[in-house]
Design a protein around this motif. Structure first.
Motif, PDB file in Angstrom:
ATOM      1  N   SER A   1      -1.110  14.268  24.265  1.00  0.00           N
ATOM      2  CA  SER A   1       0.237  14.083  23.726  1.00  0.00           C
ATOM      3  C   SER A   1       0.882  15.407  23.327  1.00  0.00           C
ATOM      4  CB  SER A   1       0.205  13.131  22.541  1.00  0.00           C
ATOM      5  OG  SER A   1      -0.637  13.634  21.543  1.00  0.00           O
ATOM      6  N   GLU A   2       0.120  16.486  23.381  1.00  0.00           N
ATOM      7  CA  GLU A   2       0.685  17.819  23.113  1.00  0.00           C
ATOM      8  C   GLU A   2      -0.055  18.849  23.938  1.00  0.00           C
ATOM      9  OE1 GLU A   2       1.242  19.743  19.197  1.00  0.00           O
ATOM     10  OE2 GLU A   2       1.214  17.689  18.412  1.00  0.00           O
ATOM     11  N   LEU A   3       0.677  19.840  24.409  1.00  0.00           N
ATOM     12  CA  LEU A   3       0.063  20.924  25.176  1.00  0.00           C
ATOM     13  C   LEU A   3       0.689  22.233  24.730  1.00  0.00           C
ATOM     14  CD1 LEU A   3      -1.500  22.157  27.654  1.00  0.00           C
ATOM     15  CD2 LEU A   3       0.471  21.502  29.045  1.00  0.00           C
ATOM     16  N   LYS A   4      -0.155  23.140  24.225  1.00  0.00           N
ATOM     17  CA  LYS A   4       0.340  24.456  23.823  1.00  0.00           C
ATOM     18  C   LYS A   4      -0.473  25.512  24.562  1.00  0.00           C
ATOM     19  CE  LYS A   4       1.630  23.051  19.181  1.00  0.00           C
ATOM     20  NZ  LYS A   4       1.058  22.889  17.835  1.00  0.00           N
ATOM     21  N   ILE A   5       0.214  26.550  25.007  1.00  0.00           N
ATOM     22  CA  ILE A   5      -0.496  27.652  25.644  1.00  0.00           C
ATOM     23  C   ILE A   5       0.017  28.935  25.020  1.00  0.00           C
ATOM     24  CG2 ILE A   5      -1.011  28.832  27.813  1.00  0.00           C
ATOM     25  CD1 ILE A   5      -0.386  26.246  29.291  1.00  0.00           C
ATOM     26  N   SER A   6      -0.892  29.743  24.469  1.00  0.00           N
ATOM     27  CA  SER A   6      -0.462  31.059  24.001  1.00  0.00           C
ATOM     28  C   SER A   6      -1.594  32.041  24.194  1.00  0.00           C
ATOM     29  CB  SER A   6      -0.014  31.016  22.548  1.00  0.00           C
ATOM     30  OG  SER A   6      -1.070  30.618  21.731  1.00  0.00           O
ATOM     31  N   ASP A   7      -1.241  33.216  24.669  1.00  0.00           N
ATOM     32  CA  ASP A   7      -2.212  34.286  24.926  1.00  0.00           C
ATOM     33  C   ASP A   7      -3.416  33.787  25.717  1.00  0.00           C
ATOM     34  OD1 ASP A   7      -0.585  35.946  23.495  1.00  0.00           O
ATOM     35  OD2 ASP A   7      -1.623  35.560  21.588  1.00  0.00           O
ATOM     36  N   GLY A   8      -3.159  32.978  26.692  1.00  0.00           N
ATOM     37  CA  GLY A   8      -4.241  32.529  27.559  1.00  0.00           C
ATOM     38  C   GLY A   8      -5.095  31.403  26.987  1.00  0.00           C
ATOM     39  N   SER A   9      -4.838  30.965  25.738  1.00  0.00           N
ATOM     40  CA  SER A   9      -5.616  29.831  25.208  1.00  0.00           C
ATOM     41  C   SER A   9      -4.831  28.545  25.388  1.00  0.00           C
ATOM     42  CB  SER A   9      -5.885  29.978  23.714  1.00  0.00           C
ATOM     43  OG  SER A   9      -6.444  31.211  23.448  1.00  0.00           O
ATOM     44  N   ILE A  10      -5.549  27.519  25.781  1.00  0.00           N
ATOM     45  CA  ILE A  10      -4.905  26.228  26.005  1.00  0.00           C
ATOM     46  C   ILE A  10      -5.356  25.285  24.908  1.00  0.00           C
ATOM     47  CG2 ILE A  10      -4.555  24.345  27.655  1.00  0.00           C
ATOM     48  CD1 ILE A  10      -5.641  26.349  29.801  1.00  0.00           C
ATOM     49  N   LEU A  11      -4.389  24.870  24.095  1.00  0.00           N
ATOM     50  CA  LEU A  11      -4.699  23.987  22.975  1.00  0.00           C
ATOM     51  C   LEU A  11      -4.012  22.653  23.236  1.00  0.00           C
ATOM     52  CD1 LEU A  11      -6.244  24.272  20.304  1.00  0.00           C
ATOM     53  CD2 LEU A  11      -4.052  24.680  19.190  1.00  0.00           C
ATOM     54  N   ILE A  12      -4.794  21.587  23.212  1.00  0.00           N
ATOM     55  CA  ILE A  12      -4.174  20.292  23.474  1.00  0.00           C
ATOM     56  C   ILE A  12      -4.496  19.308  22.356  1.00  0.00           C
ATOM     57  CG2 ILE A  12      -4.189  20.561  25.981  1.00  0.00           C
ATOM     58  CD1 ILE A  12      -6.626  18.970  26.141  1.00  0.00           C
ATOM     59  N   THR A  13      -3.625  18.325  22.228  1.00  0.00           N
ATOM     60  CA  THR A  13      -3.867  17.235  21.299  1.00  0.00           C
ATOM     61  C   THR A  13      -4.050  15.984  22.135  1.00  0.00           C
ATOM     62  OG1 THR A  13      -2.442  18.269  19.686  1.00  0.00           O
ATOM     63  CG2 THR A  13      -2.921  15.941  19.355  1.00  0.00           C
TER      64      THR A  13
END
Lengths: 323, 249
Positions: free
Chosen positions: B145-157
């Motif tokens: 339900s969420e997708l964040k990408i910053s500095d090559g890291s992929i963080l998802i919810t």
């Protein structure tokens, strides 16, 4: 030959869905002339595993490996596939929930097994293997022939009645090769509400739409749900407006549920909404517009203002409970 | 970092489906085809990430399995903002066959994040993403339900029963996306529609894969019995019926 049924646990406990899966798999195994084997992953206590026996399972495999510390579909699907292959499974049964939906397709590819997802009944035949299932968001049924040797079935929650059939299950510890078990996913945080009835587990759901007019009118809806031991839900416009959390949104793009009773208050019943609720056993509609499509899907209807009708229903349920 | 969004075209969500040839196939006459709503939201999120310089996302591609007649759907995705598209030139038959074809697309490019919508509103599969991940031996996460990408890291919810989980996933991975990933799907602007005409659609020849399922027939569900109306001044009668007639409370 066998039927393997994967039984998920919630904090080392099973719930009604687990027993539905067992009931279904025992019957499916009968049709195939074989036995159902339950598979549990994690350290579920033996006493809890024994509860599955009430619904006719005779053999339970428990995989409790310290390398498996979290749910990862890549790892779990390997475990299930390897055990299914070792037991010459003809069918693998999972729940059509978050976990089952992520595991089934991976298992399908590993075992070249066709999937029937979201089924709510036993196959009409097992040779050839033909299942009936809802398609096009519930607006039609399809007879699907699964042409592969092995089949994967995901069962919709609350769609298959429990049948008690007590057995004394044998519990065996099982394992798989370690190199398959390393997960590449890291859990950063978990936010979980405990003690709250989940929408998909609820047998009664009271749901509100735009016809509720304002979020301030929700109190009797919530009270009615509580009195009926149910959960609350809402239509898409309501969650889009932020009146209710988006976890409550039922419909084609939200949750798809099949409770015993769905009370739609101030919901007109757009196709997209009906797609999420049409397999409910009973639908009650409360709406000011007597021509609203929700009444075509409902068994019982009240033409009236939901915000005025709900408080009266709350009173009526209180009277019923006190008599 | 490059994102690939898999798109399918499905009958408009308000379509009243009909069947043809003795109920053996969908009657496509008069059907308005649209991008599967969840795929459209995935594409929207991918484009939002590309516009955010800190994400490091450089390119957003779309992939579709379908004959030349589905090109309007692909052009729509390009008009919304995808940089290029891959079309596997075959008719999609079941999730297994479609996922096998998409695997070939992934092997042709260099993609770090592959997104698929959670559920096709045609055969209600939601299986393509997980199958694609297994064909590729990539990790996969469903219910994102969420997708964040910053500095090559992929963080998802991802949604779990009664809550959510925040996960750090490695690239490449396959994400199966549900509601919440983007608020509203983007609508193509005139400029986008003009640009889409010249954006490349790479044609991919299909691999020989047999589907594992075969739909024998369709039918429309039996209509429900007529609704029983209760006097709005006496809603207690409803409670009485639910208790004694339906016996569900």
């Amino acid at each position: 030959m066998s039927v393997i049924v994967y039984i998920e646990h919630w904090d080392n406990k099973f719930k009604k869905l687990s027993f539905e899966l067992i009931t279904y798999s025992v019957k499916l195994a009968d049709m195939l002339g074989t036995e159902a084997i339950a598979l549990s992953i994690g350290n579920v206590p033996e006493q809890e595993l024994q509860k599955l026996g009430k619904y006719g399972i005779k053999r339970i495999l428990s995989v409790d490996n310290e390398s498996i510390t979290k749910f990862d579909s890549q790892v779990y699907s390997r475990v299930i596939s390897e055990i299914a292959a070792g037991e010459s499974a003809k069918a693998i049964v999972l729940a059509n929930n978050n976990a089952g939906k992520s595991l089934a397709p991976r298992i399908s590819v590993r075992l070249q097994a066709a999937i029937a997802s979201g089924v709510n009944q036993l196959p009409e035949s097992v040779s050839p293997f033909v299942v009936n299932k809802r398609v096009f968001s519930g607006s039609a049924l399809a007879r699907i022939h699964l042409t592969s040797e092995i089949t994967v079935i995901t069962l919709s929650q609350n769609s298959f009645d429990l049948v008690e059939n007590p057995a004394e299950p044998v519990i065996e510890s099982a394992n798989v090769s370690l190199e398959q078990l390393s997960s590449k996913i890291e859990i950063k945080d978990i936010q979980k509400q405990t003690g709250k009835l989940l929408l998909q587990d609820a047998e009664v759901v009271v749901s509100g739409g735009r016809g509720m007019k304002t979020p301030d009118n929700w109190a009797p809806l919530v009270e009615l749900a509580e009195l009926l031991n149910g959960a609350t839900a809402c239509s898409r416009p309501v969650s889009d407006e932020g009146w209710r959390p988006h976890e409550e949104h039922t419909g084609q793009t939200g949750k798809i549920i099949s409770p015993n009773l769905y009370i739609a208050a101030g919901i007109s019943g757009a196709t997209q909404h009906l797609a999420g609720i049409s397999s409910s056993k009973y639908i009650v509609a409360i709406n000011t517009d007597k021509d609203a499509p929700i009444f075509d899907a409902a068994q019982y209807g009240i033409v009236g203002d939901a915000s005025k009708v709900l408080p009266k229903l709350v009173e009526a349920v209180k009277v019923m409970k006190s008599s | 970092m490059n994102i690939l969004v898999c798109i399918s075209n499905v009958p408009d969500t308000t379509t009243k489906v009909k069947f043809a040839d003795n109920n053996s196939r969908l009657d496509v006459s008069g059907i308005q085809w649209v991008i599967n709503p969840w795929d459209e939201l995935s594409l929207t999120r991918a484009l939002e990430l590309k516009e955010d310089a800190s994400s490091g996302v450089q390119k957003v591609s779309v992939a579709h399995v379908g004959p030349v007649t589905s090109e309007p759907t692909i052009r729509k995705a390009l008009a919304i903002g995808a940089d290029d598209a891959y079309r596997v030139n075959t008719v999609g038959s079941d999730a297994y066959q479609v996922a096998a074809q998409l695997t070939e697309v992934v092997k042709k490019g260099s993609f770090d994040v592959i997104l698929c919508g959670i559920e096709f509103c045609d055969y209600n599969g939601s299986n393509v993403g997980g199958m694609l991940a297994e064909f590729l031996d990539y990790p996969s996460v469903s219910g994102i339900s969420e997708l964040k990408i910053s500095d090559g890291s992929i963080l998802i919810t991802r949604e779990i029963d009664g809550g959510k989980e925040m996960l750090l996933v490695p690239a490449p991975f396959v994400g199966v996306v549900q509601k919440g990933i983007a608020k509203e799907p983007r609508i193509a602007a005139m400029r986008g529609i003009m640009q889409a005409r010249t954006k490349p659609i790479h044609l991919v020849e299909p691999v020989a894969v047999e589907p594992l399922t075969d739909i024998q027939s369709f039918e429309l569900p039996a209509p429900r019995a007529a609704c029983k109306f209760i006097d709005p001044d006496h809603p207690e009668q409803l409670i009485e019926l639910l208790q004694n007639e339906a016996k569900i409370i």
